[in-house]
Design a protein around this motif. Structure first.
Motif, PDB file in Angstrom:
ATOM      1  N   ASP A   1     -36.379  34.643   4.572  1.00 23.81           N
ATOM      2  CA  ASP A   1     -36.557  35.681   5.427  1.00 23.81           C
ATOM      3  C   ASP A   1     -37.817  35.685   6.365  1.00 23.81           C
ATOM      4  N   HIS A   2     -38.534  34.670   6.360  1.00 26.26           N
ATOM      5  CA  HIS A   2     -39.563  34.332   7.099  1.00 26.26           C
ATOM      6  C   HIS A   2     -39.705  32.783   7.592  1.00 26.26           C
ATOM      7  N   VAL A   3     -40.742  32.305   8.245  1.00 27.61           N
ATOM      8  CA  VAL A   3     -40.749  30.989   8.599  1.00 27.61           C
ATOM      9  C   VAL A   3     -42.214  30.553   8.260  1.00 27.61           C
ATOM     10  N   CYS A   4     -42.574  29.668   7.316  1.00 24.11           N
ATOM     11  CA  CYS A   4     -43.792  28.918   7.128  1.00 24.11           C
ATOM     12  C   CYS A   4     -43.652  27.503   7.446  1.00 24.11           C
ATOM     13  N   THR A   5     -44.525  26.973   8.221  1.00 28.37           N
ATOM     14  CA  THR A   5     -44.635  25.290   8.407  1.00 28.37           C
ATOM     15  C   THR A   5     -46.077  24.961   7.918  1.00 28.37           C
ATOM     16  N   ARG A   6     -46.245  23.749   8.091  1.00 24.44           N
ATOM     17  CA  ARG A   6     -47.408  22.980   7.688  1.00 24.44           C
ATOM     18  C   ARG A   6     -47.763  21.679   8.284  1.00 24.44           C
ATOM     19  N   PHE A   7     -48.893  21.123   8.589  1.00 24.20           N
ATOM     20  CA  PHE A   7     -49.307  19.877   8.905  1.00 24.20           C
ATOM     21  C   PHE A   7     -49.898  19.148   7.743  1.00 24.20           C
ATOM     22  N   PRO A   8     -49.482  18.241   7.104  1.00 27.66           N
ATOM     23  CA  PRO A   8     -50.320  17.604   5.944  1.00 27.66           C
ATOM     24  C   PRO A   8     -50.523  16.211   6.245  1.00 27.66           C
ATOM     25  N   PRO A   9     -51.697  15.877   6.937  1.00 25.28           N
ATOM     26  CA  PRO A   9     -52.138  14.470   7.127  1.00 25.28           C
ATOM     27  C   PRO A   9     -52.921  13.905   5.997  1.00 25.28           C
ATOM     28  N   GLU A  10     -52.765  12.535   5.848  1.00 25.08           N
ATOM     29  CA  GLU A  10     -53.567  11.849   4.754  1.00 25.08           C
ATOM     30  C   GLU A  10     -54.796  11.673   5.173  1.00 25.08           C
ATOM     31  N   PRO A  11     -55.999  12.101   4.768  1.00 24.81           N
ATOM     32  CA  PRO A  11     -57.450  11.819   5.339  1.00 24.81           C
ATOM     33  C   PRO A  11     -57.802  10.348   5.242  1.00 24.81           C
TER      34      PRO A  11
ATOM     35  N   ALA B   1     -54.410  24.884  17.228  1.00 26.30           N
ATOM     36  CA  ALA B   1     -53.694  25.303  16.256  1.00 26.30           C
ATOM     37  C   ALA B   1     -54.387  25.877  15.153  1.00 26.30           C
ATOM     38  N   ASP B   2     -54.307  27.262  14.787  1.00 25.69           N
ATOM     39  CA  ASP B   2     -54.913  27.923  14.005  1.00 25.69           C
ATOM     40  C   ASP B   2     -54.451  28.271  12.834  1.00 25.69           C
ATOM     41  N   TRP B   3     -55.031  27.664  11.701  1.00 31.56           N
ATOM     42  CA  TRP B   3     -54.363  27.879  10.206  1.00 31.56           C
ATOM     43  C   TRP B   3     -55.033  29.059   9.650  1.00 31.56           C
ATOM     44  N   LYS B   4     -55.835  29.705  10.292  1.00 33.70           N
ATOM     45  CA  LYS B   4     -56.513  31.021   9.755  1.00 33.70           C
ATOM     46  C   LYS B   4     -57.163  30.560   8.438  1.00 33.70           C
ATOM     47  N   ASP B   5     -56.824  31.318   7.293  1.00 31.12           N
ATOM     48  CA  ASP B   5     -57.268  31.111   5.974  1.00 31.12           C
ATOM     49  C   ASP B   5     -56.206  30.241   5.259  1.00 31.12           C
ATOM     50  N   HIS B   6     -55.504  29.499   5.827  1.00 36.27           N
ATOM     51  CA  HIS B   6     -54.502  28.754   5.192  1.00 36.27           C
ATOM     52  C   HIS B   6     -54.893  27.171   5.282  1.00 36.27           C
ATOM     53  N   LEU B   7     -55.932  26.921   4.546  1.00 33.98           N
ATOM     54  CA  LEU B   7     -56.510  25.636   4.695  1.00 33.98           C
ATOM     55  C   LEU B   7     -56.323  25.117   3.018  1.00 33.98           C
ATOM     56  N   TYR B   8     -55.557  23.873   2.689  1.00 35.86           N
ATOM     57  CA  TYR B   8     -55.147  23.575   1.571  1.00 35.86           C
ATOM     58  C   TYR B   8     -55.418  21.962   1.383  1.00 35.86           C
ATOM     59  N   TYR B   9     -55.593  21.792   0.122  1.00 33.17           N
ATOM     60  CA  TYR B   9     -55.697  20.421  -0.174  1.00 33.17           C
ATOM     61  C   TYR B   9     -54.434  19.828  -1.323  1.00 33.17           C
ATOM     62  N   ALA B  10     -54.011  18.845  -1.336  1.00 35.21           N
ATOM     63  CA  ALA B  10     -53.049  18.439  -2.301  1.00 35.21           C
ATOM     64  C   ALA B  10     -53.644  18.416  -3.657  1.00 35.21           C
ATOM     65  N   SER B  11     -55.186  17.651  -3.443  1.00 36.54           N
ATOM     66  CA  SER B  11     -55.748  17.807  -4.985  1.00 36.54           C
ATOM     67  C   SER B  11     -55.809  18.937  -5.341  1.00 36.54           C
ATOM     68  N   ASP B  12     -55.887  20.311  -4.953  1.00 33.37           N
ATOM     69  CA  ASP B  12     -55.910  21.602  -5.526  1.00 33.37           C
ATOM     70  C   ASP B  12     -54.979  21.604  -6.426  1.00 33.37           C
ATOM     71  N   TYR B  13     -53.807  21.003  -6.363  1.00 34.15           N
ATOM     72  CA  TYR B  13     -52.625  21.245  -7.136  1.00 34.15           C
ATOM     73  C   TYR B  13     -52.243  20.148  -8.363  1.00 34.15           C
TER      74      TYR B  13
ATOM     75  N   ASP C   1     -53.097  15.847   2.509  1.00 33.16           N
ATOM     76  CA  ASP C   1     -52.393  15.282   1.648  1.00 33.16           C
ATOM     77  C   ASP C   1     -53.309  14.059   0.868  1.00 33.16           C
ATOM     78  N   ASP C   2     -54.086  14.468   0.146  1.00 35.38           N
ATOM     79  CA  ASP C   2     -55.144  13.680  -0.563  1.00 35.38           C
ATOM     80  C   ASP C   2     -54.982  13.288  -1.813  1.00 35.38           C
ATOM     81  N   THR C   3     -53.712  12.345  -1.995  1.00 38.58           N
ATOM     82  CA  THR C   3     -53.493  11.982  -3.279  1.00 38.58           C
ATOM     83  C   THR C   3     -53.844  10.292  -3.565  1.00 38.58           C
ATOM     84  N   ASN C   4     -54.473   9.662  -2.520  1.00 37.91           N
ATOM     85  CA  ASN C   4     -54.660   8.371  -2.545  1.00 37.91           C
ATOM     86  C   ASN C   4     -56.013   8.031  -2.282  1.00 37.91           C
ATOM     87  N   PRO C   5     -56.847   8.240  -3.405  1.00 41.56           N
ATOM     88  CA  PRO C   5     -58.533   8.088  -3.047  1.00 41.56           C
ATOM     89  C   PRO C   5     -58.848   6.734  -2.488  1.00 41.56           C
TER      90      PRO C   5
END
Length: 554
Positions: free
Chosen positions: A26-36, A91-103, A67-71
């Protein structure tokens, strides 16, 4: 009746429309997930702008996730550069800044869940043995001899992996799917490995890390991503992506959609190749203006608007192809031509003395800031007895149809006066170090109706002009030979950078700030370097020349 404009949609937009119409989401949510693990390049810009653009088009959310899963390959430096690049592109992510390592805790629990379901097991095979057991494109794989371990044994071994009881490579966790699958990615892929490496965010908390193909769908599902837009090389990984979200029973599984990567001809984009150029001192960093990293394009003088125009012209398709670099140059010319001031700058100066001009007189000539955009107004440019002109604008013995300055010829000094060359001074080696001329005071403004001249040349006051360094760039690779040789080495162009140290510019340019852009008359579009311009030191990078043979296909 007004005719409605028909908007042509790409295949991703059509897929999203269908999902919304059928109530899949019922909505759209996209992401950009680079490995640093490096700086972003022009290809990433397409992905960023596509994902962000879709979120805006459908009034949805856009997530920025590392996508920081490869240290072993990741650095905080790369995290910071990626953030800066994405913000610069708008590209404004507002307050939607995440890290794979959080999960990482959720990913560990997800792996435990698969073990309990009998869908994952701990294997003692080495990486080479796993490759050998996997089979080939024409032959099925063989069952892992450790795949028969009980759930209890696998749970205990996996916990021991987490607790650091095994060395790197001693144990892995594999998904139990199908060793006979026609898709090699589905032949019991490794989903966790042991790696005693400090992570740039979690430190030494973990000594096991999830594999990308396992972690990525979990990250998307946790964040509520609806459409996981990625490039074509992940198409064969989609069945595994779907398997992970299905087996872990996420209530609103995301959908992966692939599009063609953006390839530019005759440029270096591979991270390992750029790393080699940096380490060998061929370029002065990941942001060297001869590269096509986003930081390099920004430093060179490209604008976010030009990159957006370029991405839109390339379009979104499933068909893989490459794009000519001149198309990117076309976009920056189009973006800048009505936006920037047209200034006078002398890159290879030779002195011009107007013998009959008053010694200490300074006149301020009215000069249009941009002849194609009158709204940008005019400025006053100081004119004096001694000037600098481009060395190529004078010839002692000119060929036919040479209309610039030569002995006895009358030319127009742009926005100033008509002058006639009377002679030259030379040094002991016969090199011209000064040109002499006389001016006609009646021709002020440079547009005198009384007589016609064919040559117009630009100039800068010798006493009022400012000095600057100007850098002219060419392709870093030898285009005739191609980028790479068969042995993986690169064909480097030894003339990719020309540094001009004694350039003389209009005095107004003393106020230019890093990333300010201008057109230099006849020489192209230029930008103040954002790295080496400091204090009174002015360095200008040529963004692009004024003209190109490139024609946009309508």
């Amino acid at each position: 009746m007004e005719e409605k404009e028909v908007v042509s949609k790409n295949f991703i937009e059509l897929a999203i429309d269908k999902d919304l119409a059928e109530g899949v989401y019922d909505h759209v949510c996209t992401r950009f997930p680079p490995e640093p693990n490096g700086y972003l390049h022009i290809g990433h810009a397409k992905s960023i702008l596509l994902n962000y653009g879709l979120s805006q088009e459908y009034n949805g959310e856009f997530h920025m996730r590392f996508d920081d899963t490869n240290p072993t390959k990741e650095k905080t430096e790369f995290v910071d550069s990626i953030k800066a690049d994405i913000q610069w592109l708008g590209a404004d992510w507002k307050d939607h800044l995440y890290y794979a390592s959080d999960y990482f805790p959720q990913m560990y629990e997800a792996a435990v869940k698969l073990i309990k379901k009998g869908k994952a097991y701990v294997s003692d095979l080495s990486a080479d043995e796993i490759r050998e057991y996997r089979g080939t494109l024409t032959e099925p794989g063989k069952e892992d001899p450790y795949s028969t371990r009980s759930v209890e044994e696998n749970l205990a071994l996996f916990e021991d992996m987490k607790n650091g009881k095994f060395a790197d490579g001693e144990k892995v966790l594999r998904a139990r799917i199908d060793m006979a699958s026609s898709n090699i990615n589905m032949r019991d892929p490794v989903i966790y490995r042991v790696a005693h490496v400090s992570h740039h965010r979690t430190g030494d908390t973990w000594c096991i890390y999830p594999m990308y193909d396992f972690a990525h769908p979990i990250e998307d599902a946790i964040e509520g991503i609806t459409h996981s837009i990625c490039t074509l090389e992940f198409e064969d990984h989609r069945p595994l992506y779907d398997w992970v979200v299905r087996e872990l029973e996420y209530p609103h599984p995301p959908k992966q959609i692939e599009f063609a990567k953006l390839y530019l001809t005759n440029v270096v984009t591979g991270k390992r190749y750029i790393k080699k150029l940096v380490e060998n001192g061929i370029v002065d960093g990941w942001d060297d203006p001869r590269l096509v990293s986003i930081a390099a394009l920004r430093r060179r003088g490209f604008t976010p608007e030009a990159i957006k125009m370029f991405v839109e012209l390339v379009g979104v398709t499933k068909a893989q192809g490459s794009v000519e670099y001149p198309m990117l140059e076309y976009c920056i010319r189009e973006d800048l031509k009505l936006k920037v001031k047209r200034m006078m700058a002398i890159l290879d100066p030779v002195k011009l003395v107007i013998d009959n001009y008053p010694e200490d007189q300074v006149e301020y000539m009215d000069v249009a800031n941009n002849q194609e955009n009158p709204e940008m107004g005019t400025r006053k440019v100081p004119f004096t007895k001694e000037l600098y002109i481009e060395r190529e604008d004078f010839m002692e013995e000119p060929p036919k149809k040479y209309f610039r300055m030569f002995p006895g010829n009358e030319v127009r000094l742009m926005n100033a006066y008509y002058v006639t060359c009377t002679g030259v001074d030379k040094d002991e080696n016969g090199n011209i170090n000064c040109i002499h001329c006389t001016y006609d005071p009646e021709t002020k403004g440079g547009n005198f109706a009384g007589r016609k001249v064919k040559g117009t040349i630009h100039w800068v006051s010798a006493s009022r002009g400012i000095n600057a360094e100007v850098r002219l760039y060419d392709n870093i690779v030898d285009e005739e030979k191609g980028v790479y040789n068969e042995d993986g080495s690169m064909n480097i162009n030894p003339n990719s950078l020309t540094i001009l140290k004694n350039c003389v510019l209009e005095p107004e340019l003393a106020n230019a700030r890093p990333e300010d852009r201008f057109q230099f008359v006849r020489n192209g579009y230029f930008c103040v370097d954002n790295k080496d311009s400091k204090g009174n030191v002015l360095v200008f990078n040529r963004i692009v020349s004024l003209k190109s043979s490139f024609k946009l296909q309508k």
